[in-house]
Design an enzyme around this catalytic site. Structure first.
Site, PDB file in Angstrom:
ATOM      1  N   ARG A 176       0.841  -1.204   0.000  1.00 38.54           N
ATOM      2  CA  ARG A 176       0.000   0.000   0.000  1.00 38.54           C
ATOM      3  C   ARG A 176       0.875   1.253   0.000  1.00 38.54           C
ATOM      4  O   ARG A 176       0.544   2.238  -0.659  1.00 38.54           O
ATOM      5  CB  ARG A 176      -0.956  -0.008   1.187  1.00 38.54           C
ATOM      6  N   CYS A 240      -1.096   5.997   9.136  1.00 40.65           N
ATOM      7  CA  CYS A 240      -1.398   4.695   8.525  1.00 40.65           C
ATOM      8  C   CYS A 240      -2.520   4.923   7.527  1.00 40.65           C
ATOM      9  O   CYS A 240      -2.558   5.934   6.848  1.00 40.65           O
ATOM     10  CB  CYS A 240      -1.767   3.668   9.596  1.00 40.65           C
TER      11      CYS A 240
END
Length: 299
Positions: A176, A240
């Site tokens: 990611r 995050c």
């Protein structure tokens, strides 16, 4: 105050007293909620905490998927968990404390001084042969008073500046961070200048945190350094996907002896701000400029 407590240490504390308030924060991205698992078996005296409804606010996409809850809402929830001023609080989950860390961070930020994570979570408790109980019991309301701002936070501007002039860690999985895939948020990649430090690297094979020395070595290898003076604010920033597992990284940094600042909006906010640049690839990189949002599904 200590950040972690072992299963054996918690068992001793429950016998010796005063008993801490224990919070079960089982949660997984995309659900289902963990209450059913809680009812099937939890630590004696534990209270279930719903991350989506009690540990997060709800707003526009540009606020991120898990914005911080309003202080009044968090205080009402904490009183519903039975918290009183001066309580010791122990939080746990069944996922390496990836979700329980959110409760740790929120309560610490709201002025609750003694909040600890059960190191290894529910699995560590069971591995010690300690009992679990089923069902759900009513909890007498507490009277805790919360106050905001005990821990440092970043907004998007501060995160961008820190990525350029300091150290900003991206706690998501490497794929990611690189932008190879983005199953949730509308753009793939990372904040330009951010350094990838996946949360899984904070834990050993048993789901317990690495030692303070090992964690410090990990973060120092990524460029994290202690402040030159105690009044300098913080050492490192962290984000995050939506601010949940970033709290886990904040725990690891705290155990390592650093002072982290959390970017609560995290990538889910940044990716919804079309004027914010995006970097891709394995290196921190420079921004590629604004990009068109995809039609990724929001949770």
């Amino acid at each position: 105050m200590r950040t972690l407590i072992s299963a054996a240490g918690l068992a001793e504390l429950l016998v010796a007293g005063p008993a801490p308030r224990i919070l079960d924060v089982r949660w997984k991205l995309g659900g289902p909620p963990g209450r059913a698992e809680f009812r099937r078996g939890h630590l004696p005296g534990a209270v279930y905490v719903d991350l989506d409804t009690e540990l997060a606010g709800h707003g526009e996409p540009a606020d991120g998927r898990h914005p911080l809850p309003a202080l009044a809402d968090l205080q009402a929830a904490a009183r519903g968990w039975g918290l009183d001023d001066g309580d010791t609080v122990v939080v746990y989950d069944d996922l390496g404390n990836m979700s329980a860390a959110r409760a740790w961070w929120l309560l610490r930020n709201a002025g609750v001084r003694d909040v600890r994570l059960l190191d290894g979570g529910l699995a560590a408790w069971r591995a010690e042969g300690l009992p679990v109980v089923a069902g759900e019991e009513p909890v007498p309301a507490g009277s805790v008073t919360l106050a905001p701002g005990s821990l440092p936070t970043l907004d998007a501007d501060a995160a961008a500046a820190l990525a350029e002039d300091g150290v900003l860690l991206d706690a998501r999985a490497a794929e990611r961070y690189r932008g190879d895939t983005e199953p949730i948020d509308p753009r793939a990649g990372h904040i330009p200048g951010a350094i990838n430090a996946p949360t899984g690297g904070n834990l050993d094979a048993n789901g317990r945190f690495l030692s303070a020395a090992a964690l410090r070595a990990r973060f120092e290898a990524l460029g994290v350094r202690a402040r030159s003076a105690p009044g300098d604010g913080f050492d490192v920033g962290v984000y995050c996907g939506s601010g949940v597992t970033a709290a886990h990284e904040a725990v690891a940094l705290t155990v390592a002896g650093f002072t982290p600042a959390l970017y609560p909006g995290s990538w889910s906010q940044w990716a919804n701000l079309p004027d914010r640049p995006v970097a891709t690839g394995a290196e921190p990189g420079a921004g590629t400029g604004a990009s068109r949002p995809s039609h990724a599904r929001r949770h």
